[in-house]
Design an enzyme around this catalytic site. Structure first.
Site, PDB file in Angstrom:
ATOM      1  N   ASP A  55       0.790  -1.222   0.000  1.00  0.00           N
ATOM      2  CA  ASP A  55       0.000   0.000   0.000  1.00  0.00           C
ATOM      3  C   ASP A  55       0.826   1.277   0.000  1.00  0.00           C
ATOM      4  O   ASP A  55       0.615   2.167  -0.824  1.00  0.00           O
ATOM      5  CB  ASP A  55      -0.921  -0.002   1.220  1.00  0.00           C
ATOM      6  CG  ASP A  55      -1.665   1.300   1.395  1.00  0.00           C
ATOM      7  OD1 ASP A  55      -2.391   1.680   0.464  1.00  0.00           O
ATOM      8  OD2 ASP A  55      -1.508   1.935   2.447  1.00  0.00           O
ATOM      9  N   TYR A  79      -8.341   2.228   6.518  1.00  0.00           N
ATOM     10  CA  TYR A  79      -9.150   2.485   5.321  1.00  0.00           C
ATOM     11  C   TYR A  79     -10.619   2.139   5.550  1.00  0.00           C
ATOM     12  O   TYR A  79     -11.258   1.506   4.708  1.00  0.00           O
ATOM     13  CB  TYR A  79      -8.590   1.721   4.124  1.00  0.00           C
ATOM     14  CG  TYR A  79      -7.262   2.246   3.637  1.00  0.00           C
ATOM     15  CD1 TYR A  79      -7.173   3.443   2.960  1.00  0.00           C
ATOM     16  CD2 TYR A  79      -6.087   1.545   3.886  1.00  0.00           C
ATOM     17  CE1 TYR A  79      -5.950   3.939   2.524  1.00  0.00           C
ATOM     18  CE2 TYR A  79      -4.861   2.026   3.456  1.00  0.00           C
ATOM     19  CZ  TYR A  79      -4.806   3.222   2.779  1.00  0.00           C
ATOM     20  OH  TYR A  79      -3.595   3.707   2.362  1.00  0.00           O
ATOM     21  N   GLU A  93       4.835  10.247   3.903  1.00  0.00           N
ATOM     22  CA  GLU A  93       4.383   8.939   3.421  1.00  0.00           C
ATOM     23  C   GLU A  93       4.202   8.999   1.909  1.00  0.00           C
ATOM     24  O   GLU A  93       3.972  10.061   1.325  1.00  0.00           O
ATOM     25  CB  GLU A  93       3.053   8.580   4.086  1.00  0.00           C
ATOM     26  CG  GLU A  93       2.502   7.215   3.721  1.00  0.00           C
ATOM     27  CD  GLU A  93       3.062   6.098   4.576  1.00  0.00           C
ATOM     28  OE1 GLU A  93       4.136   5.588   4.219  1.00  0.00           O
ATOM     29  OE2 GLU A  93       2.443   5.736   5.587  1.00  0.00           O
ATOM     30  N   ASP A  97       4.718   0.564   3.891  1.00  0.00           N
ATOM     31  CA  ASP A  97       4.616  -0.652   4.684  1.00  0.00           C
ATOM     32  C   ASP A  97       4.579  -1.875   3.779  1.00  0.00           C
ATOM     33  O   ASP A  97       4.980  -1.802   2.616  1.00  0.00           O
ATOM     34  CB  ASP A  97       3.371  -0.594   5.571  1.00  0.00           C
ATOM     35  CG  ASP A  97       2.099  -0.288   4.765  1.00  0.00           C
ATOM     36  OD1 ASP A  97       2.138  -0.394   3.524  1.00  0.00           O
ATOM     37  OD2 ASP A  97       1.072   0.061   5.372  1.00  0.00           O
TER      38      ASP A  97
END
Length: 570
Positions: free
Chosen positions: A79, A227, A433, A82
């Site tokens: 994703d 999510y 991120e 990670d």
């Protein structure tokens, strides 16, 4: 003599435009290679030489490893920074990559990137098909986010148990099933000519997932703490549109028109993995030409324009349309993609065309701080994105080594605060991120711009209007909030889809669906790649010209046309 001089100027200007086109094509390629850096499983190429095989034993319940020792769920995409595979944002990302290709395939192919683009898309849709283990069963997640986020190591070194989360009629997830159906329907259109057999397979799975979503009890998927969608009516609308586009079956369009009026879909003013409302408006307007969709769409777009009094989107001094703290660049770029598509539908509307270019210009470094927000691109490119594989710690320490070992190609980082402030800090997953869904707006905007001049839309982008007519209901914008869990080492997308919400305080109480486990052994691959490694004082970038290539291209084209006119009239 004058003719010769002007002819020389014309040649030089043509070369400049070619350079601009080459730069945008280069960046588009890098943004696609980011997805290759996110691949899981046994890798078929060495395109990202520092990535190796990983999580080979990820498999669905009751299945066996193949002759190579690989599970049926070993592939797909990680994703973000990670090693979890979340099918909800991944499916959204594949839907958007498919849509961008359908709109801008001419530009993509002119860049020589058609094969790479389809390869990236297919790696994702292959995994969605593998996740659809039976008609009414779909794997929504591989890996436990809480477990994964407590360990800072490259995915090649994972050796702990990986949980598998599924939805079925007893544990439904309307939102995820519909998004997967959307992605596969979009892919069926992308591959319709180049690979009709695969196209048919994608469509078959899309139709079955759609039926499953419509016939099972409707609810938001509760697979994990990450999510968590704020609703599912927008996905039902979205999925119905994509199935209509793929089949021309009027039943799907009737459903799209009906469910568009539910919840806040018709009043949405942002677009993301969680809120498909604005995208649904645009597609419905493309397909029907109905003014109600156009009106809703322009209302949403105008919220993002400078000087808007809606109070939803702020503008930084440097020019970023800033929605919220967590990953602001992704929101502005994906909205830019939508506005580019609408602009072309309306004959190159200047206001919306300018918006998408301004936001793309900001993230490549044309801003107050000359800060690029794309890894590996520009003299001040992010060097330390929050990314386990690129950092490549051998001690499971987010701070060791000090700088990332490898350069992550073409990844859009979260972005700055509302005063343009940003620090290249790996530990800050809010601003640093990277993620599958972050890059879709970058890919879409670059695909629109990739010729180095005004974009040209492909014929598949707009369809002959149908006769569907459905009244809409009045009401005000409804606030929706997404919940996620964060840990000390990573953040897995704590966003909201409310037009009013600006923060990401998260709850952790969600029930898990059917869970199975699979071992994930540590796997191979030598990671040596001297050309991809980053030294303490070394970083690859193209140079200062990158930050202004967008602004120059249009003015150069206008000057070129003027000079052509002069030569003709001499």
């Amino acid at each position: 003599m004058k003719s010769i001089v002007l002819f020389g100027l014309l040649i030089n200007l043509l070369l400049v435009i070619v350079v601009q086109s080459d730069e945008s094509c280069y960046l588009l390629k890098q943004s696609l290679l980011f997805y290759k850096a996110q691949r899981a499983g046994r890798l078929p190429d060495n395109d990202i030489p520092w990535r190796g095989n990983s999580v080979l034993t990820d498999k669905s319940a009751g299945s066996s490893l193949d002759s190579n020792g690989d599970g049926d769920l070993s592939k797909g995409y990680f994703d973000a920074g990670d090693a979890v595979k979340f099918n909800f944002p991944m499916a959204y990302s594949m839907t958007m990559l498919g849509w961008s290709y359908l709109e801008y395939s001419n530009n993509i192919e002119k860049c020589g990137l058609g094969s790479l683009y389809k390869e990236v898309l297919k790696w994702g849709t292959d995994f969605l098909i593998a996740s659809h283990t039976s008609d009414n069963v779909f794997v929504v997640q591989v890996g436990n986010g809480d477990v994964d986020h407590q360990v800072w190591q490259p995915p090649e070194d994972i050796n702990y148990i990986r949980q598998i989360y599924t939805i079925d009629p007893s544990n439904p997830g309307t939102d995820v099933a519909m998004e997967a159906a959307s992605a596969l329907a979009a892919a069926s259109l992308v591959f319709k000519t180049s690979d009709p057999v695969y196209s048919a397979s994608c469509l078959q799975h899309a139709q079955k997932l759609y039926t499953f979503a419509m016939t099972a009890p409707m609810k938001v998927c509760s697979a994990s703490n990450f999510y968590s969608s704020s609703g599912y009516w927008d996905e039902v609308t979205w999925g119905s549109i994509w199935l209509f586009k793929a089949t021309n079956n009027q039943t799907y369009m009737n459903n799209a028109a009906l469910y568009y009026t539910y919840d806040n879909t018709q009043y949405a003013n942002e677009f993301s993995w969680d809120n498909k409302g604005v995208g649904a408006m645009l597609l419905l307007y493309q397909l029907t030409g109905d003014s109600k969709y156009k009106n809703n769409l322009e209302t949403a777009f105008n919220v993002w324009q400078p000087g808007s009094t809606a109070g939803v989107v702020k503008y930084t001094k440097g020019g970023l349309a800033w929605l919220r703290e967590w990953g602001p660049c992704r929101y502005s770029l994906v909205m830019g993609f939508l506005q580019s598509v609408y602009s072309i539908k309306n004959g190159g509307d200047t206001k919306y065309n300018t918006f998408y270019k301004s936001q793309l210009s900001y993230v490549v470094g044309n801003n107050t701080n000359k800060q690029s927000f794309i890894t590996g691109y520009g003299p001040k490119a992010p060097r330390n994105p929050h990314h386990r594989a690129a950092h490549h710690s051998t001690t499971k320490d987010i701070n060791n080594p000090v700088n990332n070992t490898y350069q992550l190609p073409g990844a859009l980082v979260g972005g700055p605060g509302n005063n343009d402030e940003w620090t290249d800090d790996r530990t800050n997953y809010v601003t640093n991120e990277v993620a599958l869904d972050y890059n879709v707006g970058l890919v879409g905007s670059l695909s629109a711009f990739a010729t180095g001049s005004d974009a040209t839309s492909s014929s598949t982008g707009s369809t002959t209007p149908s006769t569907t007519s459905q009244s809409t209901t009045g009401g005000s914008t409804t606030s929706k909030t997404t919940t996620t869990t964060t840990t000390s080492t990573t953040g897995s997308q704590s966003t909201t889809t409310s037009s009013q919400s600006t923060t990401t305080s998260q709850s952790t109480t969600t029930s898990k669906t059917t869970t199975t486990t699979t071992g994930s052994q540590s796997t191979t691959s030598s990671q040596s790649s001297t050309t991809s490694k980053l030294g303490d004082s070394e970083f690859e970038y193209l140079g200062d010209s990158v930050s202004s290539f967008i602004g120059r291209a249009d003015s150069v084209l206008l000057l070129l046309l003027s000079l052509i006119s002069l030569v003709i009239n001499l």
